[in-house]
Each structure stands twice: as C-alpha cells, then as structure tokens.
Design a protein around this motif. Structure first.
Motif, short mmCIF file in Angstrom:
data_model
loop_
_atom_site.label_atom_id
_atom_site.label_comp_id
_atom_site.label_asym_id
_atom_site.label_seq_id
_atom_site.Cartn_x
_atom_site.Cartn_y
_atom_site.Cartn_z
N HIS A 259 -1.72 1.18 -3.73
CA HIS A 259 -2.03 0.15 -4.73
C HIS A 259 -1.49 0.59 -6.10
O HIS A 259 -1.56 1.76 -6.46
CB HIS A 259 -3.54 -0.05 -4.81
CG HIS A 259 -3.97 -1.23 -5.62
ND1 HIS A 259 -3.97 -1.22 -7.01
CD2 HIS A 259 -4.42 -2.46 -5.25
CE1 HIS A 259 -4.39 -2.38 -7.44
NE2 HIS A 259 -4.67 -3.16 -6.40
N GLU A 260 -0.99 -0.34 -6.86
CA GLU A 260 -0.35 -0.02 -8.14
C GLU A 260 -1.28 0.76 -9.07
O GLU A 260 -0.86 1.72 -9.73
CB GLU A 260 0.11 -1.31 -8.83
CG GLU A 260 0.85 -1.07 -10.13
CD GLU A 260 1.37 -2.36 -10.75
OE1 GLU A 260 2.22 -2.26 -11.66
OE2 GLU A 260 0.93 -3.44 -10.32
N THR A 261 -2.55 0.38 -9.13
CA THR A 261 -3.48 1.07 -10.03
C THR A 261 -3.73 2.50 -9.57
O THR A 261 -3.84 3.42 -10.39
CB THR A 261 -4.81 0.29 -10.09
OG1 THR A 261 -4.56 -1.03 -10.55
CG2 THR A 261 -5.78 0.98 -11.04
N VAL A 262 -3.83 2.71 -8.27
CA VAL A 262 -4.04 4.06 -7.73
C VAL A 262 -2.83 4.93 -8.05
O VAL A 262 -2.97 6.06 -8.54
CB VAL A 262 -4.27 4.00 -6.20
CG1 VAL A 262 -4.30 5.41 -5.61
CG2 VAL A 262 -5.56 3.26 -5.89
N ILE A 263 -1.63 4.41 -7.80
CA ILE A 263 -0.41 5.19 -8.05
C ILE A 263 -0.25 5.48 -9.53
O ILE A 263 0.12 6.60 -9.94
CB ILE A 263 0.82 4.43 -7.51
CG1 ILE A 263 0.68 4.18 -6.00
CG2 ILE A 263 2.10 5.21 -7.81
CD1 ILE A 263 0.46 5.42 -5.16
N ASP A 264 -0.55 4.51 -10.38
CA ASP A 264 -0.44 4.71 -11.82
C ASP A 264 -1.44 5.77 -12.31
O ASP A 264 -1.14 6.57 -13.21
CB ASP A 264 -0.68 3.38 -12.55
CG ASP A 264 -0.17 3.40 -13.98
OD1 ASP A 264 0.68 4.26 -14.31
OD2 ASP A 264 -0.62 2.56 -14.78
N SER A 265 -2.62 5.80 -11.71
CA SER A 265 -3.61 6.81 -12.08
C SER A 265 -3.13 8.21 -11.72
O SER A 265 -3.26 9.15 -12.52
CB SER A 265 -4.94 6.52 -11.38
OG SER A 265 -5.47 5.27 -11.77
#
Length: 405
Positions: A259-265
């Motif tokens: 998920h984009e938010t997980v990867i960005d974190s």
C-alpha cells in the motif's frame, strides 16, 4: 594486534567443525553459462556451475546486458548518494513503478539488497506499530530474523509451516494488539513452499498483517513471474511483498511492494534506506529490463523449461538411489548429513570432475543436515545432468556415504 587469539580461536572452531568456507575464483564467460573458468594456484580449468542463484541465467541475457550498457554510457557508474540527497534517477523511479505493477500494489521501494530490504522494513515496522507482535516461521531467512530482532516487537516463533502452532500462538495473545505474520514463499535450503493460503486465512481471522519474502520465487512463478503469491492468486491478501533482483532477475538489489502509505512510511523512517547510497543506475536499468522481459512469453518459456529441468534432475538423482530431498520447487537438495564429507564431496567434484556445487553447512542449515544444493537452470541439459550423476555416484562410494533407502 590486540585480542588476536579470540579471532584465531573463532576460526579454529569453524575449521574443527569442518565448515570453513573457501571462495572459488570463478570467471564467468558471457554467453556460456553455466560454464565458467575456475582459477586455482596451479592454473585454470573449465567448470560447470550447478549452484547459481541466477536461476534463469538472466545475468547473461543480451537485453539485460544491453540495457546496462546504455545506462552506464548515459549516467556513469555511481548513483551519487542516498535517494534523499542525489541518488534517485529515472531508472530507480521506473523500476519501482514496474515492480508495483508486477505485484498489483500501489507502490514499491528499492533497496541495495534483499537482505537490507528485509532487515530495514521489519525493524521499522516495530517502530511504526506500538505493541506489535511478529509471528515468524522458524526457518525464515537471517535477514528477516535480524529485522525482527531489531524491531523491538514481541516475537513468536512458530514451527516451520505448522499453521496449527501458529494458530495456538495467535490465540494466546491480546486480540487488540497489532500483529504481523512473516514467512517465505520458497524456503531456499529445503525447497518447500510456505503455506500461504492457510496463513492468509489466519491473518484474516486474527486481524494480522502479512509479510511475505518472495526472494527465491521472483521471476520463477506466476503468469508474469511475480512469485508464488501470483501463482496462487493470493497477492491481494499479502500486505507487504519483499523480493530481490539478484536471483531470478540476475542483477542485484531488493525491494518491497504494498500500500502506498505503508511504503511511504518505510521510505521515510527506515534507517537502512535513508542512510544508504542508492543502487547504481546501471543495476536498476538491468533489473528493469529483466523484470520486463520475464513478464513476456519469453519469460513464460524460460519458467516452463526451468521447472522441467528441475524435475528431470530430481528424477535422475532418485533413479540413481541418491538421497534427494523431497522438494516441490526448483531447488534440488541432496542430503549428506556430515560437514566434512559434504565439503569433501564438493571439493572432489570440483577438482576431479569440473563440477562446481558448494556445500551447505551450519549455520545456513542445522547441524546434521549438511547438503549439496543444486539449482538447474533452463540451459543445463540432460547430458550435463548425466555427467553430474555419474560423478556424484563415483565420489559417493569413495566417501562411504549411504544411498537413499
């Protein structure tokens, strides 16, 4: 030097157990894989490589090599720094997009190796999710174990592929605490598959995240080479997929997709990413070419031939009465069970027969389960296999090893 004896004692113990490792100087020749030139003190000789993790020979693929030439001619050698400072190029961006699309995820993140991607990601998850509990298969790779250890999360180790044991551990913990189940799709020393369907079911039941190491499956399984999760149509049930560009894709590097938010974190918090010089553009370009090619009909042809050759070698070992371990994957382990004789078998095959296969000893595998691990590629043919079996039989008898029951 101070404390030198401690180093001497440590090496002495490794020598005494018969598990000291010697690196063989191999000169691979473009276009001739699996043949190579081994360089010894008394000269050189041609050998056949039987233990490369370049499973499909993509490190020798012309399209991959040409893409790398183009990149180095355009960008030069190094990346110039960390991704945050000056180490991001078009190749990094395009490769991450390709990997995200490959796994049908929103985003992907490149690391310098598969080890770093596991260690950095898992260690960071413990910082993002307070009171996290990580449930880890007992045979998970050292990079996963180290990442879990550094995460600060509570750890639960379940017996290898034992979903009943995993369930029992999940039932004992507070249902309100965040949970993550970490496992592999292909366990590279035994060659077995993780029980993905059952683990995903448990993850749903206990509201746990799933973290899947697809390192030894990337490029090799699934319609597009996206791994065992794609082959089983389970990719949408995996929260974080970790892979490598150094095995089936034949280049170098690691990554995660999710998920984009997980990867960005992870991108924003993982010290193993933030403080590391990025992958060289030439590596990213080669990996991009390899990933793209293995999504085509040519990739599907190579995967089919790869599986056929693995099955053929297993059959030849079994027909010869050799103790080949039962493996549903492309890994072909031959059990020896003794570190000294395992090394002697490997050495004799190399020096007397020109066959290169490294012994697998502790700590890679438990003591008493030492083995030779064969990885036939699409370009290993039947004649090579017959020569291999004949050589092993000759040395097997010489060393007084037992055949399979």
């Amino acid at each position: 030097m101070k404390h030198l004896k401690a180093f001497e004692d440590a090496l002495g113990e490794i020598h005494g157990e018969g598990r000291y490792r010697v690196f063989i100087d191999l000169q691979r020749q473009r276009g001739k894989f699996p043949k190579a030139i081994a360089r010894f003190e008394d000269g050189e000789r041609e050998v056949t490589i039987w233990c490369s993790n370049d499973y499909l020979g993509m490190g020798q693929d012309e399209d991959v090599i040409n893409a790398m030439h183009t990149a180095i001619d355009s960008f030069g050698a190094g990346s110039g720094g960390t991704r945050n400072i000056s180490g991001t190029t078009r190749y990094h961006v395009d490769l991450e997009r390709e990997l995200a699309d490959l796994h049908q995820k929103e985003a992907a993140l490149l690391f310098t190796s598969g080890y770093v991607s596991n260690e950095a990601t898992l260690s960071t998850l413990g910082k993002i999710l307070p009171n996290l509990i990580i449930y880890s298969d007992s045979l998970n790779h050292a990079s996963m174990i180290e990442g879990i250890r550094r995460s600060g999360a509570d750890r639960r180790i379940f017996r290898h592929n034992d979903v009943d044991h995993l369930r029992a551990l999940l039932e004992l913990d507070d249902p309100e605490r965040p949970k993550l189940i970490a496992f592999e799709s292909v366990y590279s020393m035994d060659g077995d598959f993780g029980r993905m369907q059952e683990i995903c079911d448990l993850a749903d039941e206990f509201n746990a995240l799933t973290y899947l190491d697809e390192v030894h499956a990337m490029g090799l399984y699934g319609e597009n080479g996206a791994g065992v999760a794609e082959m089983l149509n389970l990719a949408d049930r995996i929260d974080i997929i970790e892979g490598t560009l150094a095995k089936g894709y034949g280049v170098m590097g690691g990554y995660i997709a999710g998920h984009e938010t997980v990867i960005d974190s992870i991108r924003s918090m993982a010290s193993g990413f933030i403080f590391t010089t990025s992958t060289c553009p030439v590596m990213a370009a080669g990996a991009l070419a390899s990933v793209s090619k293995l999504r085509t009909d040519e990739g599907r042809r190579l995967r089919s031939l790869h599986q056929e050759n693995a099955a053929l070698l297993k059959k030849k070992f079994a027909d010869a009465g050799l103790p080949v371990m039962d493996s549903p994957s492309h890994i072909v382990p031959l059990m020896v069970g003794d570190p000294e004789r395992c090394k002697a078998l490997s050495d004799t095959l190399l020096f007397d027969f020109g066959i290169y296969v490294q012994p697998i000893n502790y700590p890679t595998v438990p003591r008493g389960t030492e083995r030779l691990r064969f990885t036939p590629s699409p370009v290993h043919d039947g004649a090579m296999m017959d020569e291999l079996v004949a050589a092993i039989l000759a040395v097997w008898k010489q060393l007084g090893l037992d055949k399979a029951a």
